[in-house]
Scaffold this active site. Structure first.
Site, short mmCIF file in Angstrom:
data_model
loop_
_atom_site.label_atom_id
_atom_site.label_comp_id
_atom_site.label_asym_id
_atom_site.label_seq_id
_atom_site.Cartn_x
_atom_site.Cartn_y
_atom_site.Cartn_z
N PHE A 219 62.50 42.45 10.63
CA PHE A 219 62.93 42.52 12.03
C PHE A 219 62.91 43.93 12.59
O PHE A 219 62.88 44.13 13.81
CB PHE A 219 64.32 41.89 12.18
CG PHE A 219 65.48 42.80 11.84
CD1 PHE A 219 66.19 43.44 12.84
CD2 PHE A 219 65.87 42.98 10.52
CE1 PHE A 219 67.28 44.25 12.53
CE2 PHE A 219 66.94 43.79 10.21
CZ PHE A 219 67.65 44.43 11.21
N LYS A 220 62.91 44.93 11.72
CA LYS A 220 62.90 46.31 12.21
C LYS A 220 61.64 46.62 13.02
O LYS A 220 61.63 47.54 13.84
CB LYS A 220 63.02 47.27 11.03
CG LYS A 220 64.22 47.03 10.11
CD LYS A 220 65.54 47.18 10.84
CE LYS A 220 66.73 46.84 9.96
NZ LYS A 220 67.03 47.82 8.96
N ASP A 221 60.58 45.83 12.82
CA ASP A 221 59.36 46.04 13.61
C ASP A 221 59.61 45.82 15.10
O ASP A 221 58.93 46.42 15.94
CB ASP A 221 58.25 45.08 13.16
CG ASP A 221 57.66 45.44 11.82
OD1 ASP A 221 57.58 46.65 11.51
OD2 ASP A 221 57.29 44.51 11.07
#
Length: 495
Positions: free
Chosen positions: A113-115
């Protein structure tokens, strides 16, 4: 719109100044001085948009000095399909049934999810450098519990006028996560293991930011420090988008009626992800409760239940390593939101530094419990959930998503609450092959990247292309340092 520090609300910064600086010089975190509102008509309009269009509409409310045309360009490049994301929806939703939906945030280039934030942040940061007239090169420091590091390295790889150095806890990330980082390409990147846990790495980075002597030396050499951790508002803002988007997408799909209440269940470590959901709620999205799910490092569970934050407890290395955190930095932003007092926040943070604990007032505790639920589970139950869900529905989840789903099931069993809920799915199961295979009953595990193919065979699911591409990549970074020696790593990289 101006931005203030959680520890000194008298100062005012533009969005670009806050994004460039990352962390306030007083040690506080930047946050907007006010929260923009979304009307029912706004939500109705957003429901008819693409993810990229929703990103522009939501971020523009917080970034007045950025034009809509600029933001549209950034969104088109950050969330490009198929160049960056492998699904046309960018953040597809898997609906287990009409009450439970999985928001998959791991279809980007590093499969986590950091993308969602770290594909956008480089555009925001480089634009902010221009808007503020900053001529020095920015050195971005990142402490990672697993996923942020690779996402930041990928996002800033060879970006002009930037250098990035990532610190990760030695023996505290999965083998695939470590491979993703230490094989990273790019001329402007560096990676170093830290002897200790994530909190040691995060504390070391904060110490470097507050080192006036080092900052002065770097300035003379043409560098300044910033952050790609969620202490940077430029990380939190793009995350607000997917909370707003998920609600609107469920309305578009006919699975919710506009105005219906929706809960979110979030696997939580540093509190940045779930904080973004809190902002969406305060903007006017009909969010009921935010369920904060923890693993054995359940400091947040205890805080929500009691109002006491106490990091003086055993630290556990778990199979959900991105949540192995005892100092949740973004909780400081919530404390300011609820108290409206920089003096109160300074007092809490001073107590945390000096004693490792603080207790909020009864009014703040009540305000926390008005918006947040909590739950936690250990590794055994996490594995059991992965196995049960896969056998029942053939849906494969990673260890962090499984913590969240377990907490949701516990909450429903205890209360009978059947409010429609989105489980925020934060990583591909193929980033944690050993644990997922164990959950599926496999006892003999292959080594290295061969384990990715093994999970494909056992599950019948295809691994994301970026993880399959790890095969044969050379290790570039082997450095390890104590937390006291982290500043030396920064200086060495910038010589």
């Amino acid at each position: 719109m101006y931005y203030i520090s959680t520890r000194d609300a008298s100062l005012r910064y533009t969005a670009s100044e806050a994004i460039v600086q990352g962390l306030s010089r007083d040690g506080g975190l930047f946050l907007p001085a006010s929260i923009p509102q979304l009307t029912r008509q706004d939500l109705e309009a957003l429901a008819g948009m693409t993810y990229q269009q929703r990103a522009v509409a939501v971020m523009k409310l917080y970034l007045e000095e950025f034009s809509s045309e600029e933001l549209a360009d950034y969104a088109a490049r950050a969330y490009a399909v198929p160049a960056k994301f492998d699904d046309a929806a960018v953040t597809p939703i898997f609906s287990a049934h009409d009450k439970t939906h999985f928001l998959e945030l791991w279809h980007g280039p590093t499969c986590a999810f950091k993308d969602m934030a770290l594909q956008m942040l480089p555009h925001l940061l480089t634009a902010s450098l221009r808007k503020t007239g900053e001529e020095k090169t920015v050195c971005i420091l990142v402490a990672t519990s697993g996923d942020t590091g690779k996402a930041a390295l990928e996002g800033f790889c060879d970006v002009e006028r930037t250098k990035i150095l990532v610190f990760y806890p030695k023996d505290g990330v999965s083998e695939i996560q470590q491979l993703q980082m230490v094989t990273q390409g790019g001329k402007n990147v560096g990676v170093c293991a830290v002897e200790g846990n994530f909190d040691d790495a995060q504390t070391g980075v904060k110490r470097i930011f507050s080192d006036e002597v080092l900052r002065s030396q770097l300035a003379k050499s043409g560098y300044f420090l910033s952050s790609a951790n969620s202490i940077n508002w430029g990380r939190v803002l793009p995350q607000i988008v997917y909370y707003v988007s998920a609600y609107c997408e469920l309305v578009r799909q006919g699975k919710l009626k506009l105005g219906d209440t929706l809960n979110y269940c979030v696997p939580t470590g540093n509190f940045g992800n779930i904080l973004a959901g809190c902002y969406a709620k305060r903007m006017g999205v009909p969010v009921g409760k935010l369920l904060c799910a923890s693993n054995a490092n359940n400091v947040l569970t205890d805080f929500i239940r009691t109002g006491v934050y106490d990091r003086n407890r055993p630290f556990y290395n778990t199979i959900s390593p991105s949540m192995d955190i005892l100092i949740s930095s973004n909780l400081e932003r919530l404390l300011y939101l609820l108290s409206g007092s920089d003096e109160a926040v300074k007092g809490y943070m001073r107590a945390l530094q000096e004693t490792g604990r603080y207790e909020v007032s009864p009014a703040i505790r009540a305000a926390v419990q008005e918006s947040f639920l909590c739950g936690c589970c250990g590794d055994a139950r996490t594995l059991n959930t992965i196995g049960q869900v896969f056998r029942h529905s053939r849906y494969l989840m990673d260890t962090h998503t499984a913590v969240a789903y377990t907490a949701l099931m516990d909450h429903r069993a205890a209360t009978g609450d059947d409010t429609p809920t989105v489980v925020v799915s934060t990583a591909s199961p193929f980033k944690f092959c050993d644990s997922v295979l164990t959950a599926l009953g496999v006892q003999e595990l292959r080594g290295g990247v061969d384990i990715i193919e093994q999970l494909e065979e056992v599950s019948g699911c295809a691994a994301p292309a970026p993880l399959r591409a790890l095969r044969g990549r050379a290790v570039r970074f082997r450095d390890a340092a104590s937390k006291e020696a982290m500043a030396g790593q920064v200086a060495a990289m910038l010589r």
